[in-house]
Enzyme design. Sequence first.
Site, mmCIF file in Angstrom:
data_model
loop_
_atom_site.group_PDB
_atom_site.id
_atom_site.type_symbol
_atom_site.label_atom_id
_atom_site.label_comp_id
_atom_site.label_asym_id
_atom_site.label_seq_id
_atom_site.Cartn_x
_atom_site.Cartn_y
_atom_site.Cartn_z
ATOM 1 N N ASP A 78 32.439 33.014 36.985
ATOM 2 C CA ASP A 78 33.671 32.600 36.300
ATOM 3 C C ASP A 78 34.827 32.991 37.212
ATOM 4 O O ASP A 78 35.239 34.146 37.224
ATOM 5 C CB ASP A 78 33.788 33.320 34.945
ATOM 6 C CG ASP A 78 35.116 33.032 34.248
ATOM 7 O OD1 ASP A 78 35.935 32.264 34.789
ATOM 8 O OD2 ASP A 78 35.329 33.572 33.148
ATOM 9 N N TRP A 103 29.731 42.153 37.963
ATOM 10 C CA TRP A 103 28.834 41.716 36.899
ATOM 11 C C TRP A 103 27.642 41.004 37.523
ATOM 12 O O TRP A 103 27.734 40.550 38.666
ATOM 13 C CB TRP A 103 29.546 40.844 35.867
ATOM 14 C CG TRP A 103 29.832 39.404 36.206
ATOM 15 C CD1 TRP A 103 29.222 38.308 35.685
ATOM 16 C CD2 TRP A 103 30.837 38.900 37.094
ATOM 17 N NE1 TRP A 103 29.777 37.164 36.195
ATOM 18 C CE2 TRP A 103 30.759 37.491 37.056
ATOM 19 C CE3 TRP A 103 31.781 39.506 37.928
ATOM 20 C CZ2 TRP A 103 31.608 36.680 37.816
ATOM 21 C CZ3 TRP A 103 32.616 38.697 38.687
ATOM 22 C CH2 TRP A 103 32.515 37.312 38.613
ATOM 23 N N ASP A 122 34.429 40.359 42.519
ATOM 24 C CA ASP A 122 35.741 39.743 42.697
ATOM 25 C C ASP A 122 36.331 40.218 44.019
ATOM 26 O O ASP A 122 36.060 41.335 44.476
ATOM 27 C CB ASP A 122 36.673 40.136 41.542
ATOM 28 C CG ASP A 122 36.311 39.409 40.250
ATOM 29 O OD1 ASP A 122 35.611 38.377 40.336
ATOM 30 O OD2 ASP A 122 36.720 39.880 39.181
ATOM 31 N N ASN A 150 31.159 37.761 32.443
ATOM 32 C CA ASN A 150 31.909 37.354 33.638
ATOM 33 C C ASN A 150 33.403 37.189 33.396
ATOM 34 O O ASN A 150 34.151 36.923 34.324
ATOM 35 C CB ASN A 150 31.308 36.081 34.242
ATOM 36 C CG ASN A 150 31.404 34.897 33.306
ATOM 37 O OD1 ASN A 150 32.184 34.913 32.368
ATOM 38 N ND2 ASN A 150 30.620 33.867 33.563
HETATM 39 N N1 ABN Z 1 35.851 37.950 37.285
HETATM 40 C C1 ABN Z 1 36.685 36.853 37.345
HETATM 41 C C2 ABN Z 1 37.873 37.010 36.475
HETATM 42 C C3 ABN Z 1 39.014 37.527 37.001
HETATM 43 C C4 ABN Z 1 40.128 37.673 36.199
HETATM 44 C C5 ABN Z 1 40.052 37.313 34.865
HETATM 45 C C6 ABN Z 1 38.859 36.787 34.345
HETATM 46 C C7 ABN Z 1 37.761 36.645 35.167
#
Ligand code: ABN
Length: 176
Positions: A78, A103, A122, A150
């Site tokens: 995501d 995750w 991320d 996610n």
């Molecule tokens: N892990 C991706 C993400 C980042 C910021 C907000 C939601 C999802």
Amino acid sequence: MQERLDRLAERAARGLARHTSRRGFLSAFGRVLTGAALVPLLPVMRGSQAQAAEHAAKAKAETTDPNSCEYWKFCAIDGFLCGCCGGSSSSCPPGTQQSPITWIGTCHNPADGRDYIMSYNDCCGKTSCGSCFCNRNEGEKPMYRLSLNNDVNWCMANDNPNYHCSVSVVLGVAGK
Ligand code: ABN
């Protein structure tokens, strides 16, 4: 007593007649015929159409383009695909830092038929990349199981918690 028995028998006979009338039978029969006539109109996919849809879905799932959201590794991602943001599908773009917390998910690789454990980190330290947003949630669990959800900014533990994009790193073969 005799009168009561007569009345009872009469009521039973009338009830039976009500349920077995010719009109009742014809109406029920008519309903069955109407139902049967409507069956071919139901949205049942014809054999060849179903097969074509299956082939298309398979081709989509087997894309080898690592910047396509359909690529097998992204089954539970995501975020913005780092491959479209100056990095690659598994490495952060220059000037960003990979989140140490993450995750995980399990994705099936159609090329070798194996399932892989994926880490979706991320990349942090720059504002949102904004390209190639991809949101697939295979096997995602609700928020009470954070490491399997996610929808979290995993840059929260970084010095600079700005979210830029997400990578997918193969951790290993599932079930080994
Ligand atoms: N892990 C991706 C993400 C980042 C910021 C907000 C939601 C999802």
